[in-house]
Design an enzyme around this catalytic site. Structure first.
Site, PDB file in Angstrom:
ATOM      1  N   ASN A 166     -27.361  20.693  12.795  1.00  0.00           N
ATOM      2  CA  ASN A 166     -26.035  21.252  12.446  1.00  0.00           C
ATOM      3  C   ASN A 166     -26.146  22.318  11.352  1.00  0.00           C
ATOM      4  O   ASN A 166     -25.333  23.245  11.289  1.00  0.00           O
ATOM      5  CB  ASN A 166     -25.095  20.150  11.927  1.00  0.00           C
ATOM      6  CG  ASN A 166     -24.802  19.128  12.986  1.00  0.00           C
ATOM      7  OD1 ASN A 166     -24.842  19.445  14.175  1.00  0.00           O
ATOM      8  ND2 ASN A 166     -24.547  17.897  12.572  1.00  0.00           N
ATOM      9  N   GLN A 223     -23.523  -0.989  -7.795  1.00  0.00           N
ATOM     10  CA  GLN A 223     -24.149   0.271  -7.397  1.00  0.00           C
ATOM     11  C   GLN A 223     -23.140   1.391  -7.155  1.00  0.00           C
ATOM     12  O   GLN A 223     -22.086   1.182  -6.548  1.00  0.00           O
ATOM     13  CB  GLN A 223     -25.014   0.040  -6.149  1.00  0.00           C
ATOM     14  CG  GLN A 223     -26.118  -0.968  -6.430  1.00  0.00           C
ATOM     15  CD  GLN A 223     -27.105  -1.155  -5.298  1.00  0.00           C
ATOM     16  OE1 GLN A 223     -27.690  -2.213  -5.175  1.00  0.00           O
ATOM     17  NE2 GLN A 223     -27.319  -0.139  -4.480  1.00  0.00           N
ATOM     18  N   HIS A 258     -26.628   3.040 -11.294  1.00  0.00           N
ATOM     19  CA  HIS A 258     -26.656   1.662 -10.795  1.00  0.00           C
ATOM     20  C   HIS A 258     -26.894   0.713 -11.972  1.00  0.00           C
ATOM     21  O   HIS A 258     -27.894   0.835 -12.693  1.00  0.00           O
ATOM     22  CB  HIS A 258     -27.806   1.482  -9.795  1.00  0.00           C
ATOM     23  CG  HIS A 258     -27.589   2.152  -8.470  1.00  0.00           C
ATOM     24  ND1 HIS A 258     -26.381   2.669  -8.051  1.00  0.00           N
ATOM     25  CD2 HIS A 258     -28.460   2.361  -7.442  1.00  0.00           C
ATOM     26  CE1 HIS A 258     -26.514   3.173  -6.824  1.00  0.00           C
ATOM     27  NE2 HIS A 258     -27.769   3.007  -6.441  1.00  0.00           N
ATOM     28  N   SER A 317     -22.626   7.467  -5.181  1.00  0.00           N
ATOM     29  CA  SER A 317     -23.557   8.514  -4.741  1.00  0.00           C
ATOM     30  C   SER A 317     -24.769   7.917  -4.038  1.00  0.00           C
ATOM     31  O   SER A 317     -25.463   8.608  -3.298  1.00  0.00           O
ATOM     32  CB  SER A 317     -23.997   9.383  -5.921  1.00  0.00           C
ATOM     33  OG  SER A 317     -24.600   8.578  -6.907  1.00  0.00           O
ATOM     34  N   GLY A 318     -25.027   6.631  -4.248  1.00  0.00           N
ATOM     35  CA  GLY A 318     -26.126   5.952  -3.570  1.00  0.00           C
ATOM     36  C   GLY A 318     -25.918   5.877  -2.069  1.00  0.00           C
ATOM     37  O   GLY A 318     -26.864   5.640  -1.317  1.00  0.00           O
ATOM     38  N   THR A 344     -29.322   8.833  -8.526  1.00  0.00           N
ATOM     39  CA  THR A 344     -29.776  10.021  -7.786  1.00  0.00           C
ATOM     40  C   THR A 344     -30.824  10.809  -8.574  1.00  0.00           C
ATOM     41  O   THR A 344     -31.454  11.701  -8.022  1.00  0.00           O
ATOM     42  CB  THR A 344     -28.601  10.965  -7.404  1.00  0.00           C
ATOM     43  OG1 THR A 344     -27.925  11.351  -8.590  1.00  0.00           O
ATOM     44  CG2 THR A 344     -27.654  10.300  -6.435  1.00  0.00           C
ATOM     45  N   LYS A 395     -34.142  -5.202   0.653  1.00  0.00           N
ATOM     46  CA  LYS A 395     -35.043  -4.251  -0.024  1.00  0.00           C
ATOM     47  C   LYS A 395     -35.299  -4.708  -1.462  1.00  0.00           C
ATOM     48  O   LYS A 395     -36.425  -4.662  -1.951  1.00  0.00           O
ATOM     49  CB  LYS A 395     -34.429  -2.846  -0.044  1.00  0.00           C
ATOM     50  CG  LYS A 395     -34.397  -2.180   1.319  1.00  0.00           C
ATOM     51  CD  LYS A 395     -33.639  -0.862   1.246  1.00  0.00           C
ATOM     52  CE  LYS A 395     -33.337  -0.318   2.626  1.00  0.00           C
ATOM     53  NZ  LYS A 395     -32.346   0.749   2.616  1.00  0.00           N
ATOM     54  N   GLY A 401     -28.090  17.165   1.806  1.00  0.00           N
ATOM     55  CA  GLY A 401     -27.496  15.866   1.468  1.00  0.00           C
ATOM     56  C   GLY A 401     -27.423  15.636  -0.034  1.00  0.00           C
ATOM     57  O   GLY A 401     -27.778  16.508  -0.844  1.00  0.00           O
ATOM     58  N   ARG A 435     -21.169  -2.572  -4.103  1.00  0.00           N
ATOM     59  CA  ARG A 435     -20.812  -1.148  -4.285  1.00  0.00           C
ATOM     60  C   ARG A 435     -19.553  -1.103  -5.150  1.00  0.00           C
ATOM     61  O   ARG A 435     -18.568  -1.810  -4.867  1.00  0.00           O
ATOM     62  CB  ARG A 435     -20.540  -0.515  -2.920  1.00  0.00           C
ATOM     63  CG  ARG A 435     -20.298   0.978  -2.967  1.00  0.00           C
ATOM     64  CD  ARG A 435     -21.552   1.789  -3.200  1.00  0.00           C
ATOM     65  NE  ARG A 435     -22.468   1.770  -2.067  1.00  0.00           N
ATOM     66  CZ  ARG A 435     -23.741   2.133  -2.172  1.00  0.00           C
ATOM     67  NH1 ARG A 435     -24.259   2.549  -3.322  1.00  0.00           N
ATOM     68  NH2 ARG A 435     -24.534   2.095  -1.109  1.00  0.00           N
ATOM     69  N   CYS A 451     -33.394   2.753  -4.727  1.00  0.00           N
ATOM     70  CA  CYS A 451     -32.925   3.250  -6.032  1.00  0.00           C
ATOM     71  C   CYS A 451     -32.512   2.147  -7.005  1.00  0.00           C
ATOM     72  O   CYS A 451     -32.786   2.234  -8.197  1.00  0.00           O
ATOM     73  CB  CYS A 451     -31.776   4.223  -5.842  1.00  0.00           C
ATOM     74  SG  CYS A 451     -30.542   3.656  -4.665  1.00  0.00           S
TER      75      CYS A 451
END
Ligand code: NAP
Length: 362
Positions: A39, A186, A253, A189-190, A340, A215, A13, A246, A158
């Site tokens: 997978n 944000q 971010h 990629s988050g 990230t 959160k 991921g 987003r 994050c």
């Protein structure tokens, strides 16, 4: 020092790929095990990420050849790695908790990015510059669960890492913060890969990220809290209101923050001085992933900006700017970090370095 062998759960991921990129040439850690969903299991890592390797550096040959395990099959990880970075996603959080606990039970410490265990009363949620003393709960966690060498330690959401350390630096100097109002912008990629559909986000902003505002409002209270009666007790007296959006930015971010202080209110010059001088345990211990200066103030009127500031100090520093009076609260400013890196894989690596240095991972 012989390098410590590490595994990555969710290695295919967005966060897992960042771990692989960042751990290349790490002075203490060496990747020895990779796992993902069924997978990807039993494929070489190269086959598993074909067409979806998102990093800007090529895959190393030795990583390409690793046969990917199934996250749920702990027997494959046993004996291959001393601890794991957890970055897998399953919508059923109970399932994530069960799997992470199973690794811990099998003497494999888990340094997690997942949100599943963040509310667990004996699991530390670490930002090493703020709450390294929360590691003391690990002995209690091991006793509560009957675990020997294994444990679970998590990092927070994050986006709050873009600003919480800057707020904490002021609190640490005696400036009580009573209210915090945040609006975040944000990066894509988050949301992982493939993440948000392009037709939803091109030429657009999404004013909703599932679970993110809750959160942002809850996690800081645990991070700033303390251990009482063998469990975490939330910090009292700070009210937080968050808007999370987003935006069509790849990484980084950005947050707009307003603070209301108690009776003691710092002047702008004092705040800048506190941020400039802020150093904490990771800097004192000179941990490999610790930013030299955790909070960088950029005095240009139009900074921080994601593209220009997210990579400061290897993506591990947070950059603040636009400090000014607030017409409703006391002060307001903008703050940014690389989601990230500081907010995910880099933050996880820093947590693991602290755990090694403090003897929790031997
Ligand atoms: P992602 O890109 O969607 O990757 C998900 C990973 O989980 C993949 O490796 C996937 O493997 C694996 N996975 C999916 N279903 C699974 C299953 N049933 N069993 C085991 N593994 C499974 O997500 P991400 O952005 O990397 O996020 C990973 C975790 O980090 C999440 O918990 C997220 O909340 C957290 N996090 C992300 C960020 C960020 O900036 N992206 C920041 C902080 C925390 P396959 O490839 O085989 O499907």
């Amino acid at each position: 020092m012989e390098k410590i062998k590490v595994g990555i759960l969710g290695a295919t991921g967005m966060v897992g790929q960042n771990y692989i990129k960042l751990l290349k040439n790490h002075p203490w850690f060496e990747i020895s095990y990779l796992a993902a969903s069924e997978n990807s299991a039993n494929k070489t890592y190269e086959q598993a990420v074909r067409g979806r390797w998102q990093m800007d550096t090529p895959l190393e040959d030795k990583i390409k050849k690793i046969i990917v395990g199934n996250v749920s099959d702990i027997s494959k990880a046993k004996g291959k790695c001393r601890f794991v970075f957890s970055a897998f996603e399953i919508s059923d959080k109970e399932q994530i908790r069960k799997i992470e606990n199973e690794y811990a039970k099998n003497d494999i410490p888990v340094v997690s990015n997942a949100s599943a265990h963040r509310k667990t009363k004996d699991v530390p949620m670490l930002i090493p510059e703020i709450n390294p003393e929360h590691l003391d709960i690990i002995k209690i966690q091991q006793k509560n669960n009957g675990w020997n060498k294994g444990f679970v330690a998590v990092k927070p959401n994050c986006s709050l890492q873009s600003y919480l350390t800057a707020v904490y630096a002021l609190m640490q100097k005696g400036y009580k913060v009573k209210k915090m109002f945040i609006s975040t912008l944000q990066a894509l990629s988050g949301a992982g890969y493939p993440g948000v559909a392009s037709l939803d986000i091109c030429d657009n902003v999404l004013p909703f990220i599932s679970g993110e505002e809750e959160k942002s409002e809850q996690e800081p209270l645990k991070i700033l809290g303390e251990i009482k009666d063998n469990k975490f007790e939330n910090f009292q007296g700070l009210e937080i209101s968050a808007h999370c959006n987003r935006v069509p930015v790849v990484d980084g971010h950005l947050a707009c923050v307003s603070l209301l202080f108690g009776d003691k209110k710092p002047k702008k010059q004092e705040i800048k001085k506190i941020w400039k001088n802020f150093k904490a345990l990771p800097q004192k211990l000179d941990l490999p992933f610790a930013p030299k200066q955790p909070i960088i103030y950029n005095k240009e009127e139009n900074r921080p900006q994601p593209r220009k500031d997210r990579d400061n100090d290897k993506g591990m520093a947070l950059t603040v700017g636009r400090l000014r009076q607030c017409n409703i609260f006391d002060i307001r400013f903008s703050a940014l970090s690389h989601n990230t890196i500081r907010g995910a894989a880099g933050g996880g690596i820093l947590n693991a370095e602290l755990l090694v240095k403090k003897g929790y991972i031997k």
